[in-house]
Scaffold this active site. Structure first.
Site, PDB file in Angstrom:
ATOM      1  N   ASP A  74      39.845  41.537  35.671  1.00  0.00           N
ATOM      2  CA  ASP A  74      39.944  40.187  36.241  1.00  0.00           C
ATOM      3  C   ASP A  74      38.852  39.286  35.676  1.00  0.00           C
ATOM      4  OD1 ASP A  74      38.026  41.760  37.583  1.00  0.00           O
ATOM      5  OD2 ASP A  74      38.090  40.484  39.347  1.00  0.00           O
ATOM      6  N   ARG A 111      30.700  39.465  37.026  1.00  0.00           N
ATOM      7  CA  ARG A 111      30.138  39.717  38.355  1.00  0.00           C
ATOM      8  C   ARG A 111      30.289  41.192  38.742  1.00  0.00           C
ATOM      9  NH1 ARG A 111      34.745  36.084  40.774  1.00  0.00           N
ATOM     10  NH2 ARG A 111      36.352  37.605  41.292  1.00  0.00           N
ATOM     11  N   ASP A 112      29.958  41.513  39.977  1.00  0.00           N
ATOM     12  CA  ASP A 112      29.997  42.901  40.443  1.00  0.00           C
ATOM     13  C   ASP A 112      31.435  43.298  40.796  1.00  0.00           C
ATOM     14  OD1 ASP A 112      30.136  41.145  42.582  1.00  0.00           O
ATOM     15  OD2 ASP A 112      28.944  42.404  43.924  1.00  0.00           O
ATOM     16  N   GLU A 113      32.317  43.243  39.780  1.00  0.00           N
ATOM     17  CA  GLU A 113      33.730  43.559  40.001  1.00  0.00           C
ATOM     18  C   GLU A 113      34.287  44.167  38.714  1.00  0.00           C
ATOM     19  OE1 GLU A 113      37.619  41.363  41.983  1.00  0.00           O
ATOM     20  OE2 GLU A 113      35.680  40.370  41.946  1.00  0.00           O
ATOM     21  N   ASP A 168      46.768  40.052  37.910  1.00  0.00           N
ATOM     22  CA  ASP A 168      46.352  39.232  36.777  1.00  0.00           C
ATOM     23  C   ASP A 168      47.121  39.590  35.519  1.00  0.00           C
ATOM     24  OD1 ASP A 168      44.259  39.491  38.834  1.00  0.00           O
ATOM     25  OD2 ASP A 168      43.106  38.143  37.568  1.00  0.00           O
ATOM     26  N   TRP A 219      51.219  41.779  42.661  1.00  0.00           N
ATOM     27  CA  TRP A 219      50.179  42.678  42.161  1.00  0.00           C
ATOM     28  C   TRP A 219      50.816  44.018  41.793  1.00  0.00           C
ATOM     29  CZ3 TRP A 219      48.919  38.169  43.941  1.00  0.00           C
ATOM     30  CH2 TRP A 219      47.686  37.611  43.642  1.00  0.00           C
ATOM     31  N   GLU A 272      38.564  31.060  37.030  1.00  0.00           N
ATOM     32  CA  GLU A 272      39.288  31.720  38.115  1.00  0.00           C
ATOM     33  C   GLU A 272      39.898  30.698  39.071  1.00  0.00           C
ATOM     34  OE1 GLU A 272      38.565  35.259  41.412  1.00  0.00           O
ATOM     35  OE2 GLU A 272      36.831  34.235  40.545  1.00  0.00           O
ATOM     36  N   HIS A 300      38.496  34.165  33.582  1.00  0.00           N
ATOM     37  CA  HIS A 300      39.516  34.805  34.402  1.00  0.00           C
ATOM     38  C   HIS A 300      40.857  34.380  33.821  1.00  0.00           C
ATOM     39  CE1 HIS A 300      38.757  36.820  38.325  1.00  0.00           C
ATOM     40  NE2 HIS A 300      40.064  36.706  38.487  1.00  0.00           N
TER      41      HIS A 300
END
Length: 941
Positions: free
Chosen positions: A457, A461-463, A470, A521, A733, A754
């Site tokens: 995605d 960041r912390d992902e 997506d 999704w 995003e 994103h």
């Protein structure tokens, strides 16, 4: 005469001769100047050892052909070449041979022990491993097979075995791991040899989850397993495998994490007193212990996806001194990778490198990173000029803050190194609109940043997770821009492994725990395999994924029950609808039940088509009947007889049209309402993740191309081009990830890289430029450009499995010139802007059509004009907004964003809330002047 150019279309990465299957599919592209060239036959020849054999193929088949020879053996090398005969009877020359190496292991050959540090720290600890071994004679071939629960690099005699980065990547480790197969023949020498491994945790030891729920999922410490097969010139062989006899130590990489960054202390370099590194034979230094054998890594399989490599470098564009006095480097492009530095200074000097995608009020904008520190540290050894690049982490950044640099800073000493999966670029687009060109370039960079072993995605960041929604919407755009077949094929294998009772988790690999069904999704299970078939004629992936596709559809059918509607359950819905509050991104205008039931139809229909493709006729009839039941239920529940959706919002209409849920005779009515809603919003985006990829197609299919154009070229927020006007170099995003005042969106979920909203790229390629497949794998191509008003030209080019195809148009002096290039061995259906339809063979083609007269703005515009007339008259709209902006910017903003641009209200009435008498008089005067100029121009004409 034709001249074939062979390429191996296998499960192996592009630009690698290593194949993962004993029977790889093959194919070739033809280069020829002969127009309308078609293949009548082909002869494929393979050389294996001393033997040569050939296979003749009758007809046009030249792509994704089943391996026509006995299966390859592990490590077997073969040489493949081809020659073709055209329908004209002329046979071409033999192609240059293509080397093929079997990269898979034999049955029972994987016997490497899994090893690591004997006494690791409480947190994940980077490790160094080594062993020495004897090479007893001349080496015919050396092959390294290696993997890790973590990421690694191997060196033999101090030389890295390849240029890959962050290998072996991220898969569901308990169910599937990947081994690299590397030819190390040139690194082995008779006598004493050494092998050294650098190892860190990366994905395997990262903490996943949000806020306080973050936790390690796979392992506390990294582990490695590897084995080298040495084949001697005399026919004997020797295995060197990891086991408890290996040595282990810590070293200069003192800490490493995907989110945190990497710390490196050059004073701890593993070099002995004689200058030998730990990966060289004879190395002698203290501090090493015996490695320990750990829980075995799942038996690995050969890689089918592309390697990750360093693929670009960017120099510092500007050195910025921030308001607080910090030094920040701007590389001019939001990218994914890390910094490489060249520095000299006193031993113990510590540099800090912080990364971020944007500046906020002149300082590094780190809030969107959340818990990710995205910070690297380098401690100097003091030994002259030192060069360093973090090895086992990556960052998403355009800006980097440098702290602790010794002496005067030289910007040439820092380079941004771009890393991503090494896929072949296959698609290009250009238009006469510079902001649209930058939008497209942003889409390309968004793909590059998020295709790093898996489709993520966001990269900063912390992902950094493989969100299924997506890629479900972005896959067609990706498949045009790059050869993503092997990349997505590998990811789909993981998706199938992560399904629970058919339910696809939100992310793959599933780092977030339990799998819950979510429309758009989980539908990646059914949509993405079809994209691979459409773009690459890939039946094999649909066949392998069929049970996965069916499992997802069956789970949804059970949830829907006898009503055949998916209702009243958790959904992401039309995620990030621009009207949703920053902290409630699922609160969209379109009811989530409509989104869910539309995707229920899409997926059951996809399974029915897959069953038919695979010859499963009974199942095809079964799922076709279910899909028709869903369609009928959807129409009865959500579409009125007059053609209104129960959610009167653009995404609802777009799904009903593009998914072919509503019958053809009703689509035009829905399209008219969709166009009206788009105009009512002032031609601003009003869709989220679900509606945005399809709204342009819905408008175009229903005859509303001008509405689609206005939506595309809108620069006010929210729009595709608003981020471009704000300096974006990747896709954001949120539509307003950065607000007009330069502050970051207040929501805690904000990314500036994103790709999902960049799915509009597929429409630019297929519709604006007019280049699309009309049969699987571009065996037949569709050339159907739609020239947009106020554009002078547009073109797209794509490297298909058959060769380069191109479609473009240009307007000049009342004429539109359409050009097309059709690859050999294919045909094209051409639909010209004047409606003429024809079919052509391969070669270059050109046509001219009369340019339709552009729509002319009303000559008179005034306070009694309707709001619809105003918004359709950009000159008048900008004149009104300009007056309001000069008087009161807040009211001007309210006028732009809150007005419903309907045909039932007059401008004078609408201005009552935004302008006083003096301002209204000024607006009236401006409009009167505009009308007078137009009337004068008309009279002169």
């Amino acid at each position: 005469m034709s001249s074939p150019v062979p390429h191996i279309m296998t499960d192996a990465p592009y630009r690698s001769d290593v194949v993962a299957s004993p029977s790889p599919e093959i194919g070739w592209r033809i280069r020829t100047d002969t127009p309308d060239w078609r293949q009548a036959a082909a002869e494929v020849e393979v050389t294996r050892g001393e033997g040569v054999s050939s296979h003749r193929i009758e007809g046009r088949a030249s792509t994704r052909i089943a391996w026509p020879f006995p299966p390859l053996e592990p490590r077997e090398e073969a040489s493949l070449r081809v020659r073709v005969t055209g329908a004209d009877g002329v046979t071409g020359e033999w192609s240059e041979p293509r080397r093929v190496v079997a990269g898979f292991l034999g049955e029972g050959e994987w016997q490497a022990a899994t090893i690591g540090l004997p006494s690791p720290a409480e947190t994940a600890q980077p490790a160094y491993l080594r062993a020495e071994f004897e090479v007893t004679g001349p080496v015919a071939r050396g092959t390294l097979y290696a993997t890790a629960l973590g990421v690694y690099q191997v060196a033999i005699d101090g030389v890295d075995v390849d240029d890959q980065v962050m290998k072996p990547g991220w898969t569901p480790y308990a169910q599937r791991t990947i081994h690299e197969t590397t030819d190390v023949t040139a690194l082995l020498r008779e006598g004493r040899n050494a092998i050294g491994v650098r190892l860190a945790g990366a994905w395997a030891t990262e903490r996943y989850g949000f806020r306080d729920n973050a936790r390690p999922l796979y392992a506390d410490q990294p582990r490695f397993a590897g084995q080298v097969l040495i084949e001697y010139a005399d026919g004997s062989s020797q295995w060197v495998r990891t086991d408890a006899s290996w040595q282990a130590s810590t070293g200069p990489i003192t800490a490493s994490g995907l989110y945190a960054g990497e710390d490196y202390d050059a004073r701890l370099a593993l070099v002995d007193a004689d200058g030998r590194s730990f990966a060289q034979a004879g190395y002698a230094a203290d501090g090493w212990e015996r490695a320990v054998e750990l829980e075995a890594i799942h038996a690995p399989e050969a890689r089918v996806s592309p390697f990750v490599r360093r693929l670009d470098e960017l120099a510092v564009r500007e050195v910025i001194t921030t308001p607080s006095g910090r030094t920040v480097l701007d590389f001019g492009q939001n990218l994914v990778g890390r910094l490489r530095i060249r520095v000299s200074g006193a031993a113990g000097t510590r540099l800090t490198l912080r990364h971020a995608e944007v500046l906020e009020h002149g300082e590094l904008g780190t809030r969107p990173l959340r818990a990710a520190a995205a910070t690297d540290h380098y401690t100097l050894s003091g030994d002259g000029i030192e060069e360093w690049e973090p090895e086992f982490t990556f960052h998403g950044f355009r800006y980097a803050e440098i702290e602790g640099w010794p002496g005067e800073f030289d910007p040439s000493a820092v380079t941004a190194v771009v890393i991503h999966s090494d896929m072949e670029r296959t698609g290009w687009f250009e238009a006469s609109h510079p902001l649209v060109n930058r939008l497209h370039e942003n889409i390309v960079w968004g793909l590059r940043g998020n295709f790093l072993y898996l489709p993520t995605d966001c990269p900063q960041r912390d992902e950094r997770l493989g969100w299924t929604g997506d890629i479900q919407v972005f896959a067609p755009t990706a498949a045009f821009l790059y050869d993503v077949r092997g990349f997505l094929d590998s990811w789909l294998r993981d998706l199938a492994l992560e399904q629970v009772d058919g339910v696809v988790p939100f992310v793959v690999p599933n780092a977030l725990g339990a799998a819950r069904p979510a429309a758009a999704w989980g539908d990646a299970a059914t949509v993405v395999p079809w994209v691979l078939h459409e773009r690459y004629a890939d039946v094999a992936t649909i066949e392998r994924q069929y049970e996965s596709m069916k499992g997802w559809a069956d789970a949804l059918i059970e949830l829907a029950g006898p009503r055949r509607l998916w209702e009243a359950m958790f959904q992401f819905g039309d995620w990030l609808d621009p009207d949703a509050p920053p902290h409630l991104p699922a609160n969209a205008k379109t009811d989530p039940d409509i989104v869910a039931s539309a995707y229920l139809f899409l997926s059951t229909d996809a399974v029915a088509r897959a069953a038919a493709l695979l010859g499963r006729d009974d199942e095809a009839r079964q799922y076709r009947a279910i899909a028709e039941d869903v369609r009928a239920a959807f129409l009865a529940e959500y579409v009125t007889p007059a053609g209104r959706m129960m959610s009167d919002a653009q995404t609802a209409y777009a799904m009903a049209i593009v998914f072919d849920i509503v019958p053809a005779e009703q689509q035009e009515v829905l399209g008219a309402r969709l166009a009206e809603l788009t105009r009512l919003s002032g031609y601003r985006i009003s869709t989220g993740f679900v509606g945005t990829p399809i709204i342009q197609d819905a408008l175009t299919r229903t005859g509303n191309l001008e509405t689609a154009r206005r939506l595309l070229v809108q620069t006010e927020n929210p729009s595709w081009l608003y981020p471009v006007t704000m300096g974006a170099t990747t896709i954001w995003e949120r539509w307003d990830s950065m607000l007009p005042d330069g502050s970051i969106n207040p929501g805690e979920m904000t990314s500036f890289n994103h790709y999902a909203l960049g799915a509009v790229g597929d429409w630019l390629h297929r519709v604006v430029a007019g280049l699309a497949p009309d049969a699987p794998g571009y065996e037949r191509i569709r050339i159907q450009p739609r020239p947009l008003a106020d554009f002078d030209h547009a073109w797209a080019e794509h490297l298909t499995p058959y060769g380069t195809a191109r479609s473009g148009w240009a307007r000049q002096d009342g004429v539109i010139r359409v050009e097309a290039v059709v690859p050999p061995n294919t045909t094209a259906v051409v639909v010209l802007p004047d409606g003429r339809e024809l079919e052509v063979g391969s070669g270059a083609h050109e046509w001219e059509v009369t340019d339709a007269a552009p729509a002319v703005a009303a000559s008179r515009i005034g306070m009694d004009s309707t709001l619809a007339a105003v918004i359709d008259d950009l000159e008048a709209y900008e004149a009104i907004a300009g007056v309001l902006e000069a008087v009161d910017p807040e009211k001007a903003h309210a006028f732009r964003t809150n007005t419903k641009w309907s045909s039932g209200r007059e401008l004078g009435e609408a201005l009552a809330m935004h302008a006083g008498p003096d301002t209204k008089r000024e607006i009236a005067d401006r409009l009167s002047e505009l009308s007078a100029r137009r009337e004068e121009a008309t009279a002169d004409a």
